[in-house]
Design a protein around this motif. Structure first.
Motif, PDB file in Angstrom:
ATOM      1  N   VAL B 121       0.642  -1.038  -0.008  1.00 33.61           N
ATOM      2  CA  VAL B 121       0.402   0.071   0.092  1.00 33.61           C
ATOM      3  C   VAL B 121       0.600   1.177  -0.197  1.00 33.61           C
ATOM      4  CG1 VAL B 121      -1.776   1.214   1.482  1.00 33.61           C
ATOM      5  CG2 VAL B 121      -1.948  -1.086   1.273  1.00 33.61           C
ATOM      6  N   HIS B 122       0.484   2.469  -1.410  1.00 34.18           N
ATOM      7  CA  HIS B 122       1.449   3.371  -1.162  1.00 34.18           C
ATOM      8  C   HIS B 122       0.379   4.728  -0.115  1.00 34.18           C
ATOM      9  CE1 HIS B 122       2.953   7.186  -3.131  1.00 34.18           C
ATOM     10  NE2 HIS B 122       1.758   8.109  -2.342  1.00 34.18           N
ATOM     11  N   GLU B 153      -6.631   6.892  -2.966  1.00 29.15           N
ATOM     12  CA  GLU B 153      -6.839   8.059  -4.422  1.00 29.15           C
ATOM     13  C   GLU B 153      -8.302   7.554  -4.959  1.00 29.15           C
ATOM     14  OE1 GLU B 153      -5.861  10.458  -6.853  1.00 29.15           O
ATOM     15  OE2 GLU B 153      -6.762   8.028  -7.548  1.00 29.15           O
ATOM     16  N   PRO B 154      -9.031   8.819  -5.109  1.00 31.54           N
ATOM     17  CA  PRO B 154     -10.089   8.974  -5.614  1.00 31.54           C
ATOM     18  C   PRO B 154     -10.523   8.412  -7.550  1.00 31.54           C
ATOM     19  CG  PRO B 154      -9.299  10.886  -5.100  1.00 31.54           C
ATOM     20  CD  PRO B 154      -8.679   9.875  -5.012  1.00 31.54           C
ATOM     21  N   SER B 155      -9.431   8.309  -8.011  1.00 29.87           N
ATOM     22  CA  SER B 155      -9.025   7.367  -9.219  1.00 29.87           C
ATOM     23  C   SER B 155      -9.093   5.564  -9.284  1.00 29.87           C
ATOM     24  CB  SER B 155      -8.120   7.480  -9.865  1.00 29.87           C
ATOM     25  OG  SER B 155      -6.978   7.239  -9.915  1.00 29.87           O
ATOM     26  N   VAL B 156      -8.883   4.966  -8.220  1.00 33.63           N
ATOM     27  CA  VAL B 156      -8.263   3.476  -7.372  1.00 33.63           C
ATOM     28  C   VAL B 156     -10.058   3.011  -7.832  1.00 33.63           C
ATOM     29  CG1 VAL B 156      -7.894   1.850  -5.771  1.00 33.63           C
ATOM     30  CG2 VAL B 156      -6.730   3.869  -6.459  1.00 33.63           C
ATOM     31  N   PRO B 161      -5.440  -2.945 -12.346  1.00 33.53           N
ATOM     32  CA  PRO B 161      -4.422  -2.871 -10.633  1.00 33.53           C
ATOM     33  C   PRO B 161      -3.723  -1.705 -11.013  1.00 33.53           C
ATOM     34  CG  PRO B 161      -4.417  -4.200 -12.761  1.00 33.53           C
ATOM     35  CD  PRO B 161      -5.365  -4.141 -13.280  1.00 33.53           C
ATOM     36  N   THR B 162      -3.183  -1.104 -10.053  1.00 30.71           N
ATOM     37  CA  THR B 162      -2.435   0.002 -10.169  1.00 30.71           C
ATOM     38  C   THR B 162      -1.292  -0.272  -9.120  1.00 30.71           C
ATOM     39  OG1 THR B 162      -5.128   0.907  -9.972  1.00 30.71           O
ATOM     40  CG2 THR B 162      -3.274   2.057  -9.049  1.00 30.71           C
ATOM     41  N   ALA B 163      -0.442   0.451  -9.111  1.00 34.24           N
ATOM     42  CA  ALA B 163       0.817   1.019  -8.247  1.00 34.24           C
ATOM     43  C   ALA B 163       1.163   1.989  -8.540  1.00 34.24           C
ATOM     44  CB  ALA B 163       1.630   0.193  -9.063  1.00 34.24           C
ATOM     45  N   ALA B 164       1.773   2.662  -6.906  1.00 29.17           N
ATOM     46  CA  ALA B 164       1.920   3.583  -7.479  1.00 29.17           C
ATOM     47  C   ALA B 164       3.525   4.378  -6.208  1.00 29.17           C
ATOM     48  CB  ALA B 164       0.558   4.735  -6.283  1.00 29.17           C
ATOM     49  N   PHE B 165       4.319   5.212  -7.221  1.00 34.23           N
ATOM     50  CA  PHE B 165       5.826   5.717  -6.649  1.00 34.23           C
ATOM     51  C   PHE B 165       6.509   6.777  -7.031  1.00 34.23           C
ATOM     52  CE2 PHE B 165       5.231   0.920  -8.293  1.00 34.23           C
ATOM     53  CZ  PHE B 165       6.490   0.215  -7.244  1.00 34.23           C
ATOM     54  N   VAL B 266      -2.842   4.221  -1.681  1.00 35.74           N
ATOM     55  CA  VAL B 266      -3.128   3.054  -3.314  1.00 35.74           C
ATOM     56  C   VAL B 266      -2.885   1.868  -2.716  1.00 35.74           C
ATOM     57  CG1 VAL B 266      -2.286   3.026  -5.522  1.00 35.74           C
ATOM     58  CG2 VAL B 266      -2.655   5.349  -4.485  1.00 35.74           C
ATOM     59  N   PRO B 267      -3.747   0.739  -2.458  1.00 35.59           N
ATOM     60  CA  PRO B 267      -3.525  -0.192  -1.949  1.00 35.59           C
ATOM     61  C   PRO B 267      -2.839  -0.703  -3.407  1.00 35.59           C
ATOM     62  CG  PRO B 267      -5.619   0.635  -1.887  1.00 35.59           C
ATOM     63  CD  PRO B 267      -5.006   1.548  -2.306  1.00 35.59           C
ATOM     64  N   PHE B 268      -1.733  -2.064  -3.803  1.00 41.95           N
ATOM     65  CA  PHE B 268      -1.049  -1.915  -4.915  1.00 41.95           C
ATOM     66  C   PHE B 268      -2.121  -2.987  -5.573  1.00 41.95           C
ATOM     67  CE2 PHE B 268       3.460  -1.160  -5.332  1.00 41.95           C
ATOM     68  CZ  PHE B 268       3.540   0.162  -5.192  1.00 41.95           C
TER      69      PHE B 268
END
Lengths: 277, 277
Positions: B121-122, B153-156, B161-165, B266-268
């Protein structure tokens, strides 16, 4: 004699820089000639003109039959944006030329080396011709064009292929289509104005991406390191030794390259130190 | 309730930071508990103790059966030096845990995600618990542990699948053994304290190394950009649009992540926004 065309694939120089180099060449190296493409003085925001203008000037210099060499005027940032596209348009004239520069110009040297277009040379640039200490670097390049190898980095022996880069520049090249095959090479890297933690981070990335079978790595000057709120605790050479040991790359010691008056000439590949003169 | 273990894989926090988080949790989130590993307060040069000590603490927290989650205390720099080795020692307890952090902690999130160890999770970190604006970020994480998705994060959407860095962090991960398979993902990147020419340079590198078939890229906050001697001429979003267009990556707009009070969770992967609570 070497007829040298000068362009600025990243950021611009001034006419004073050009005049200083012209005076130095006329006085000390009358056997050579320098011609500044008008694009050297163009300016749009960060760059020496838009991408298209910078690329066109580079291709014009590279393909021009009246010149033997292309000397990049200055680094800064921006040659990565045009390197691939520019080589698309280079012809047989470009293949017999010598290309000289360093720092941000590493993107171009890498791409040209990968495609075997001409002879790539890490070396000081025209922008340095206005200061006394910078002029000595500029003279190393001009002497090299005359067949005088006194300005070549002392470890270059013409038997082990060699390439020299700014550390960030090579880190950004690694893994992209600009990356040449560096197997068997001595790779030299230098850095300027970066925190030591950033140098460590770049070594993590780069040593993970360099190919197996390097002949080894040499560390150039790492200077103008900004103050940080805490000491990193390792010197730049400690960092190079750490990552080389961890990734199985022979660490070969220091190299006289970098953003300082001692920046030397490094012909890429197996070029004889005596150059193309 | 979520039982949270805290360690510092990069740089240390102080006992004041720990006390501030403990007070906030006791007052507002009595259903959760936080335990600070003593290593959070260790210090050796740049780091929260030597590599071995930081790795041992991370593995101890990850494998400890008494905790449900590992919350990284602070970023800084250094988790890349231990990420691969640490996962070597993680066991089945680690695989049922949630790991939360951002910035330099992206190296760990990447490695854990690649190896499918737990839920990455970010999100904001304990170091922010001492300031009022930082506390709101910390609350987003603690609410998420309670099943309250208001801090996500509102777009999730839980369908892509999502990742944030951090941008530099992902650029340094790309091409190394830490890099997870991001095909089909929305990738979010944010940056802090970097010149815009460096942001452009990182986008050049990263968009060249990201896999084909991304769902798209979102740009988080890009702030504390230092003054440069010349304007770059493009905003951070211009830069993101430019490189996404050039490399065929859909640019999806902004994301509410970064080094600011608005940093979101942001959950990955395909994790439900509602979390593991």
């Amino acid at each position: 004699m070497t007829r040298i065309a000068i362009c600025a694939p990243a950021t611009p120089i001034t006419r004073d820089h050009a005049a200083a180099l012209e005076a130095l060449v006329a006085e000390e190296f009358p056997q050579h000639s320098v011609w500044f493409h008008e694009q050297c003085f163009a300016s749009q925001d960060h760059f020496a003109g838009p991408d298209q203008q910078r690329m066109d000037a580079l291709v014009e210099c590279a393909n021009h039959p009246d010149y033997d060499a292309v000397w990049f005027a200055k680094g800064g940032y921006g040659s990565n944006r045009i390197a691939q596209a520019a080589t698309t348009f280079m012809d047989g004239e470009a293949r017999r030329k010598t290309f000289v520069g360093f720092s941000d110009m590493g993107y171009l040297l890498a791409m040209l080396y990968k495609l075997d277009i001409g002879q790539q040379v890490h070396g000081p640039m025209p922008v340095s011709a206005r200061s006394e200490s910078g002029r000595e670097g500029v003279r190393r390049v001009l002497r090299w064009f005359s067949g005088d190898t006194s300005g070549v980095e002392p470890s270059v022996d013409g038997r082990t292929p060699t390439a020299a880069f700014n550390l960030i520049t090579l880190s950004m090249i690694a893994g992209t289509p600009l990356m040449p095959d560096l197997r068997g090479h001595v790779v030299m890297v230098e850095e300027v104005s970066e925190h030591l933690y950033a140098v460590d981070r770049l070594f993590f990335h780069l040593t993970n991406l360099l190919p197996p079978g390097l002949a080894g790595l040499r560390l150039g000057e790492v200077n103008h390191v900004p103050e940080n709120d805490r000491e990193f605790g390792q010197s730049a050479e400690d960092i190079a030794r750490f990552w080389c040991a961890r990734m199985g790359i022979p660490y070969l010691g220091r190299a006289q390259i970098g953003h300082y008056a001692g920046n030397h000439v490094v012909p890429f590949g197996l070029a004889s130190p005596a150059g193309a003169a």
